[in-house]
Design an enzyme around this catalytic site. Structure first.
Site, PDB file in Angstrom:
ATOM      1  N   HIS A  40      13.077  13.235  -6.760  1.00  0.00           N
ATOM      2  CA  HIS A  40      14.109  12.711  -5.852  1.00  0.00           C
ATOM      3  C   HIS A  40      15.094  11.809  -6.591  1.00  0.00           C
ATOM      4  O   HIS A  40      16.279  11.787  -6.269  1.00  0.00           O
ATOM      5  CB  HIS A  40      13.477  11.898  -4.714  1.00  0.00           C
ATOM      6  CG  HIS A  40      13.120  12.697  -3.512  1.00  0.00           C
ATOM      7  ND1 HIS A  40      14.028  13.404  -2.765  1.00  0.00           N
ATOM      8  CD2 HIS A  40      11.920  12.898  -2.905  1.00  0.00           C
ATOM      9  CE1 HIS A  40      13.423  13.993  -1.752  1.00  0.00           C
ATOM     10  NE2 HIS A  40      12.131  13.705  -1.821  1.00  0.00           N
ATOM     11  N   HIS A  75       6.958  14.820  -7.192  1.00  0.00           N
ATOM     12  CA  HIS A  75       7.853  15.007  -6.046  1.00  0.00           C
ATOM     13  C   HIS A  75       8.809  13.824  -5.895  1.00  0.00           C
ATOM     14  O   HIS A  75      10.025  14.006  -5.770  1.00  0.00           O
ATOM     15  CB  HIS A  75       6.998  15.194  -4.784  1.00  0.00           C
ATOM     16  CG  HIS A  75       7.792  15.381  -3.524  1.00  0.00           C
ATOM     17  ND1 HIS A  75       7.810  16.582  -2.849  1.00  0.00           N
ATOM     18  CD2 HIS A  75       8.561  14.534  -2.813  1.00  0.00           C
ATOM     19  CE1 HIS A  75       8.576  16.455  -1.765  1.00  0.00           C
ATOM     20  NE2 HIS A  75       9.038  15.220  -1.728  1.00  0.00           N
ATOM     21  N   GLU A  76       8.266  12.617  -5.922  1.00  0.00           N
ATOM     22  CA  GLU A  76       9.104  11.427  -5.701  1.00  0.00           C
ATOM     23  C   GLU A  76      10.029  11.151  -6.890  1.00  0.00           C
ATOM     24  O   GLU A  76      11.190  10.776  -6.707  1.00  0.00           O
ATOM     25  CB  GLU A  76       8.242  10.207  -5.385  1.00  0.00           C
ATOM     26  CG  GLU A  76       7.382  10.349  -4.134  1.00  0.00           C
ATOM     27  CD  GLU A  76       8.139  10.785  -2.878  1.00  0.00           C
ATOM     28  OE1 GLU A  76       9.348  10.488  -2.744  1.00  0.00           O
ATOM     29  OE2 GLU A  76       7.511  11.438  -2.030  1.00  0.00           O
ATOM     30  N   GLY A 108       4.688   9.444   0.280  1.00  0.00           N
ATOM     31  CA  GLY A 108       5.604   8.933  -0.726  1.00  0.00           C
ATOM     32  C   GLY A 108       7.004   8.857  -0.168  1.00  0.00           C
ATOM     33  O   GLY A 108       7.348   9.543   0.809  1.00  0.00           O
ATOM     34  N   CYS A 157       8.453  17.295   2.939  1.00  0.00           N
ATOM     35  CA  CYS A 157       9.259  16.140   2.557  1.00  0.00           C
ATOM     36  C   CYS A 157       9.743  15.451   3.825  1.00  0.00           C
ATOM     37  O   CYS A 157      10.136  16.124   4.782  1.00  0.00           O
ATOM     38  CB  CYS A 157      10.451  16.615   1.713  1.00  0.00           C
ATOM     39  SG  CYS A 157      11.519  15.288   1.134  1.00  0.00           S
ATOM     40  N   LEU A 158       9.731  14.135   3.810  1.00  0.00           N
ATOM     41  CA  LEU A 158      10.204  13.383   4.966  1.00  0.00           C
ATOM     42  C   LEU A 158      11.686  13.638   5.236  1.00  0.00           C
ATOM     43  O   LEU A 158      12.148  13.440   6.357  1.00  0.00           O
ATOM     44  CB  LEU A 158       9.948  11.885   4.763  1.00  0.00           C
ATOM     45  CG  LEU A 158       8.476  11.480   4.717  1.00  0.00           C
ATOM     46  CD1 LEU A 158       8.340   9.991   4.415  1.00  0.00           C
ATOM     47  CD2 LEU A 158       7.760  11.840   6.005  1.00  0.00           C
ATOM     48  N   GLN A 218      16.010   8.539  -0.381  1.00  0.00           N
ATOM     49  CA  GLN A 218      15.666   8.998   0.959  1.00  0.00           C
ATOM     50  C   GLN A 218      15.991   7.967   2.031  1.00  0.00           C
ATOM     51  O   GLN A 218      15.971   8.288   3.219  1.00  0.00           O
ATOM     52  CB  GLN A 218      14.195   9.382   1.039  1.00  0.00           C
ATOM     53  CG  GLN A 218      13.859  10.619   0.222  1.00  0.00           C
ATOM     54  CD  GLN A 218      12.394  10.954   0.351  1.00  0.00           C
ATOM     55  OE1 GLN A 218      11.574  10.424  -0.375  1.00  0.00           O
ATOM     56  NE2 GLN A 218      12.076  11.837   1.294  1.00  0.00           N
TER      57      GLN A 218
END
Length: 165
Positions: free
Chosen positions: A134, A130-131, A46, A88-89, A51
């Protein structure tokens, strides 16, 4: 399409609330395509627009069942509980244990502005939460119950405990 730079933890953009998308145009479509390619290249499941430095309510997710593009998403219901490993990226190489709902229903719009509803369980529920977090400046580390150390990470153990309620 272009691979975008992923913003790393510590950048203020990750702590800001994203603005609603009102224009469903080629600029949005280009962002969606870039985000998807960036996510795939980074081997994530995701990616949220903040991000990649864009404060818009845009998310892409692919848990291996095909790409989901969600514009202006929001969780409308949640049930049950699952505890599992998250990363997380924007925080490469770090993982922690997070409790999330087992099942969620999200409402959003697609790239054409049409209203859609997505129901996710297990990993998809986790990714949706999660996304969407953000988009409100919330990182998984804000919800982590315990960070994992290198020994736990290198063991390759899958640390997910699911509880349907």
């Amino acid at each position: 399409m272009a691979i975008r730079n992923i913003v790393k933890e510590g950048d203020d953009v990750l702590r800001k609330v994203s603005r609603e998308v009102v224009n469903f145009d080629e600029k949005l479509w280009s962002l969606l395509e870039d985000m998807a390619q960036t996510m795939y290249k980074a081997e994530g499941v995701g990616l949220a627009a903040p991000q990649v430095g864009i404060l818009r309510r845009v998310v892409v997710i692919d848990i291996g069942e095909g790409l989901l593009e969600l514009i202006n998403p929001k969780i409308v219901s949640a049930e049950g509980e699952q505890e599992g490993q998250e990363g997380c990226l924007s925080s490469p190489g770090e993982y922690g244990i997070v409790v999330r709902p087992y099942k969620v229903v999200a409402e959003a719009q697609n790239r054409r502005g049409e209203h859609i509803r997505v129901t996710g369980e297990e990993l998809l529920a986790r990714a949706l939460c999660h996304e969407i977090d953000h988009l409100d400046g919330i990182l998984y580390k804000d919800k982590v119950t315990r960070m994992l150390d290198q020994t736990e990470m290198s063991s390759g153990r899958k640390r997910i405990k699911l509880k349907k309620k």
